[in-house]
Every structure is written in C-alpha cells, then in structure tokens.
Design an enzyme around this catalytic site. Structure first.
Site, PDB file in Angstrom:
ATOM      1  CD  GLU A   1     -54.795 -62.943  19.321  1.00 41.17           C
ATOM      2  OE1 GLU A   1     -56.003 -62.728  19.077  1.00 41.17           O
ATOM      3  OE2 GLU A   1     -54.302 -62.864  20.447  1.00 41.17           O
TER       4      GLU A   1
ATOM      5  CD  GLU B   1     -56.393 -58.214  21.120  1.00 44.18           C
ATOM      6  OE1 GLU B   1     -57.478 -58.213  21.722  1.00 44.18           O
ATOM      7  OE2 GLU B   1     -56.253 -58.714  20.001  1.00 44.18           O
TER       8      GLU B   1
HETATM    9  C1  BG6 Z   1     -58.259 -61.231  20.609  1.00 46.38           C
HETATM   10  C2  BG6 Z   1     -57.754 -61.981  21.807  1.00 46.38           C
HETATM   11  O1  BG6 Z   1     -58.908 -60.116  21.083  1.00 46.38           O
HETATM   12  O2  BG6 Z   1     -59.227 -61.804  19.829  1.00 46.38           O
HETATM   13  C3  BG6 Z   1     -58.099 -63.450  21.837  1.00 46.38           C
HETATM   14  O3  BG6 Z   1     -56.388 -61.778  21.969  1.00 46.38           O
HETATM   15  C4  BG6 Z   1     -59.520 -63.639  21.350  1.00 46.38           C
HETATM   16  O4  BG6 Z   1     -57.895 -63.908  23.134  1.00 46.38           O
HETATM   17  C5  BG6 Z   1     -59.554 -63.172  19.910  1.00 46.38           C
HETATM   18  O5  BG6 Z   1     -60.008 -64.930  21.479  1.00 46.38           O
HETATM   19  C6  BG6 Z   1     -60.881 -63.338  19.228  1.00 46.38           C
HETATM   20  O6  BG6 Z   1     -61.859 -62.679  19.940  1.00 46.38           O
HETATM   21  P1  BG6 Z   1     -63.189 -63.419  20.361  1.00 46.38           P
HETATM   22  O7  BG6 Z   1     -63.946 -62.428  21.146  1.00 46.38           O
HETATM   23  O8  BG6 Z   1     -63.851 -63.773  19.080  1.00 46.38           O
HETATM   24  O9  BG6 Z   1     -62.750 -64.611  21.119  1.00 46.38           O
END
Ligand code: BG6
Length: 467
Positions: A372, A165
């Site tokens: 993810e 990202e």
């Molecule tokens: C993604 C990242 O942006 O989203 C993760 O790769 C991150 O590291 C995840 O934890 C969720 O985002 P957040 O801000 O809710 O932790």
C-alpha cells in the site's frame, strides 16, 4: 534501462469491507465493522460499508478497468464472514464462489491475484462467542478459515498474506478504542496481538503443508521514526516508538520472536503477553516468505511528558488532529519543514526508501512487496474530469523512492498503490479518496477514470521508466 526488474508486479490494492458492499448478501454473516460502524459516533458522519463501491456486484466491470489500466497484479482481501457467516463451522458456498469468480476474472486478463486473508473484518459471531482476538480460540478458527481458502483458491492464487496491519486493528481496537471492539487497555492489546502472531504462524504452517506453489507473507505498515532533535531524550523516545510500532510487529513474523528487551519490559511491567507451551517454537518455525510493506508517512518523535492519547484527524480539515503519544515514552510531533496532507500526514518519499532499507538492515534481504502507498485527498472535479494531479505527484515521488532502494540492493518485487478504486476510509468516510477510479456516489456509483489512471498506465507500460 528501468531500475525495476522485468517481472516487477505493478499492482493496486483494496480491501473487502472498503469496496465490496453487499454486507448481508447471499448468506454473508455480519462482521465487527458491520456492527461497529452502525453505532452512533464511531465513524466520520456515520459512514459505513453497507454499499461501499458495490464491488461485489460490479467486480467484472472493475476487473475490466484493471485490465485497461494494465495491472499485472491486484491485491484484495477476503471477507471471513462471507465464507463463514458464524466465523467457523458451516461454509457459505455463495461467498466462496464470489472470490473464486473474482480470481478467474483476474486470471482471464493475466492479472496475478494477491490475497490477504484478514483486513480487519472479523466475524461478529466470534467477537460475541469468545471475545475475538482476546481468546486463543481464535487461532484454530483462523486456521480453519485459512485452510478453506487454500483449498478453494490455492490452485490459482500464488501470493498470499495472512494479516494486514496489526498496529491498526489491535492498536486502534484495543489501545485507543477507535476501531472495534473499542477497548482501551494495553494489557488486553498485547495479549490480543500475541494471538494474531500465533494465528499467523499457524496459518503459515498450514500453507506449507497444503503444497501450494506460492509464497505467504504478512503485511505491516511502517512509519519510519526520526527524532525531532538529536537530544538524548528525543533519541531515546524515538527508540521507544520504533520498538513499539515497528520491531514489535515485524520481528515475530520475520525473526520468529519478539525483541527480547521489549518483551522483558512488557512482561515485567504489564504481565503480558502470556505464552503457552509451544508458542515460541510455533513463531520460530513459521516465519514469512516475504513482507508486505505499507507506507504512507513518517512520524517524527519527541520525548513526552504531557500527551496521552491519539487524537487523529478524521475530518480532513488541516490541523484538526491533536496530540499523539504515550506519556512518559514518546509523542509524534510535526516536522516544521514538512509538507502535510489535509489529514496531517507528512508527505515524505525518502521515508519509503528508509523503510525498505531499515527492513533490509534488520532482517536481511527479505523479498518486499509495497502493498500500500497512496495519497488520501478530496480530488478536484473540473468540468466533470477528476484532476488528481497531487496524487500523481505523490505516487511519482514514491515510485522513484522505491527505485532508490532497489539501487541500494533491496529485493522489491511489486508495488500496489492504495487504492485501485475510491474506497471507504474506515474512520474518514468517502471524502478521503485514494483511487485511480472515481466512484460517483451521486450517480449510481458510476466509475470514472481519473487523471492518475492514464498516468499510471503509462508508468506500467514503460516498467517505471516514464514517471
Ligand atoms: C491502511 C489500511 O492503514 O491505510 C487501509 O490498510 C486504509 O485499509 C489505508 O484505508 C489508509 O488509511 P485511511 O485511514 O486514510 O483510510
């Protein structure tokens, strides 16, 4: 019959800084996040990853839980300063050994590792030495780090990703100033971003020279954009959002070049990115084998003459965020019919089908791993049980959305919900939970299986038939 191929990789993901802890153990150097998170006012209630889930010391227990869950694959990242405390030069063998042991432990249970080289934790030494991503010197340093990983882990790891990202560590690091190094300057952002693409392409080139029998890709988040109305102004604003947040970040790694009209606009308007001889060929000749797609939400877009900045909700109080946009270009607006999380993220499973199919349309039938996807929530605990039914609902609908994309012809090969275990959310602390496994922070970081754990095990057991 399951719509998912028989060898589909049902996985789960984490990242080094968010789970490992042990921030200064066994010769590890400091990362930019080790330093930044200790500065007052940078993170939610001053939370940091010094201890996190202490996965560094408990990885065997965690991998045993992954095996119990039935994972086919596990996506994790390597902490660069654990391997090179100064970012380059001397290798910390204890750090190398940690990931080697982790990989062996995964393979012992038949869990395929997917290794991400960079999930935002830059050696602070490189930030101090030459300004980190703002200098071209980073390209060689990253390549040397990647080559060490290929050399030490390439006999066992077949699935590799260079970066996670760019929109976040560059966008939040250099545009909004919310991540380290806390800069707000579009020129510096675009040039730093260019260096990320060069580092990626250089590391892909080294990967191919290494002879590893595997695949290397890049992980990007996509927030598919839709205009809030069909007015020409909103449609034009949406095109800007999609160009800047998606095409700018996917094209260089999947097509080997920037979108030409946006590149011309950036170079004429801001004078960046500056290319050196050889940059174009490097990008063109080293595109990815696959794309890792992170998906959480979509963003609806409107024309924007007022908002300038990105006031994110980092507290989990619904409605706590503010306006988000670039004045004169576009802004993100709430979908009046949408369903939102406590962090004001729209829950929109169709967006995952859309994201996959937009990749297919623009780049052809490239292999895709959903690297993810998940629900950040404060999970209810009733009589000691973690009843995360909203997470089950979220994941179920998104898995179905992947199935739809497969039916439409996409080549989706794996699914890695975020996250395997409760992690530190960079700006949101430990209260924003994502895991199948709860970490009891009042009880020595004891692991407890959530309701979603048993549910996901059954999804994996039936290759996605029983949702
Ligand atoms: C993604 C990242 O942006 O989203 C993760 O790769 C991150 O590291 C995840 O934890 C969720 O985002 P957040 O801000 O809710 O932790």
């Amino acid at each position: 019959m399951s719509v998912f191929p028989p060898d589909f990789l049902w996985g789960a993901a984490t990242a080094a800084y968010q789970v490992e802890g042990a921030h200064d153990a066994d010769g590890k150097g400091l990362s930019n996040w080790d330093v930044y998170s200790h500065l007052p006012g940078t993170t939610y209630q001053g939370t940091n990853g010094d201890v996190a889930a202490d996965h560094y010391h408990r990885f065997k227990e965690d991998v045993a839980l992954m095996a119990e869950l039935g994972l086919k694959s596990y996506r994790f990242s390597v902490s660069w300063p654990r391997l090179f405390p100064n970012g380059r030069g001397e290798v910390n063998e204890a750090g190398v050994k940690f990931y080697s042991d982790l990989i062996d432990e995964l393979l012992k249970y038949g869990i395929e590792p997917m290794l991400t080289l960079y999930h935002w934790d830059l050696p602070q030494a490189l930030q101090d030495a030459f300004g980190g991503w703002e200098s071209r010197e980073i390209v060689d340093a990253f390549d040397a780090y990647a080559r060490l990983c290929y050399e030490r882990y390439g006999d066992r790891v077949k699935l590799w990703a260079t970066f996670n990202e760019t929109i976040c560590f560059i966008g939040l690091g250099y545009l909004t100033g919310m991540h380290p190094p806390g800069v707000k300057d579009p020129r510096r952002a675009l040039q730093a971003c260019h260096h990320v693409f060069l580092a990626h392409a250089t590391a892909v080139r080294s990967f191919r020279k290494s002879g590893i029998q595997g695949q290397i890709g890049f992980v990007n988040v996509m927030q598919p954009n839709d205009p809030i109305t069909d007015s020409p102004d909103d449609v034009a604003a949406c095109a800007w959002a999609e160009g800047g947040f998606t095409h700018w970040l996917f094209d260089p790694v999947l097509k080997g070049c920037y979108p030409p009209e946006l590149l011309a606009a950036a170079q004429q308007g801001l004078g960046v990115p500056v290319f050196a001889p050889g940059d174009e060929a490097l990008l063109r000749d080293n595109i990815c084998d696959f794309i890792g797609l992170n998906y959480y939400k979509r963003e609806m877009v409107a024309a924007n003459n007022d908002v300038d900045g990105f006031a994110m909700n980092t507290s989990g109080q619904k409605g706590a965020g503010g306006g988000m946009g670039f004045k004169g270009l576009f802004k993100f607006v709430r979908n009046p019919k949408g369903v939102y999380t406590d962090w004001d993220w729209e829950i929109y499973p169709q967006g995952l089908t859309d994201a996959i199919m937009r990749i297919n349309t623009r780049y052809g039938r490239v292999p895709i791993y959903i690297t993810e996807n998940g629900l950040g929530a404060k999970d209810p605990i009733v009589d000691g049980k973690i009843l995360d039914q909203p997470r089950i609902d979220y994941l179920r609908d998104h898995i179905a959305a992947i199935g739809e994309a497969i039916k439409l012809g996409a080549d989706v090969r794996g699914y890695y919900p975020w996250s395997f275990i409760d992690i530190l959310s960079w700006l949101n602390g430990y209260q924003k939970q994502y895991g199948f496994v709860y970490v009891d922070r009042d009880n020595g970081l004891a692991r407890k299986k959530k309701l979603s754990f048993d549910w996901y095990r059954s999804v994996i057991d039936t290759n996605g038939e029983r949702l």
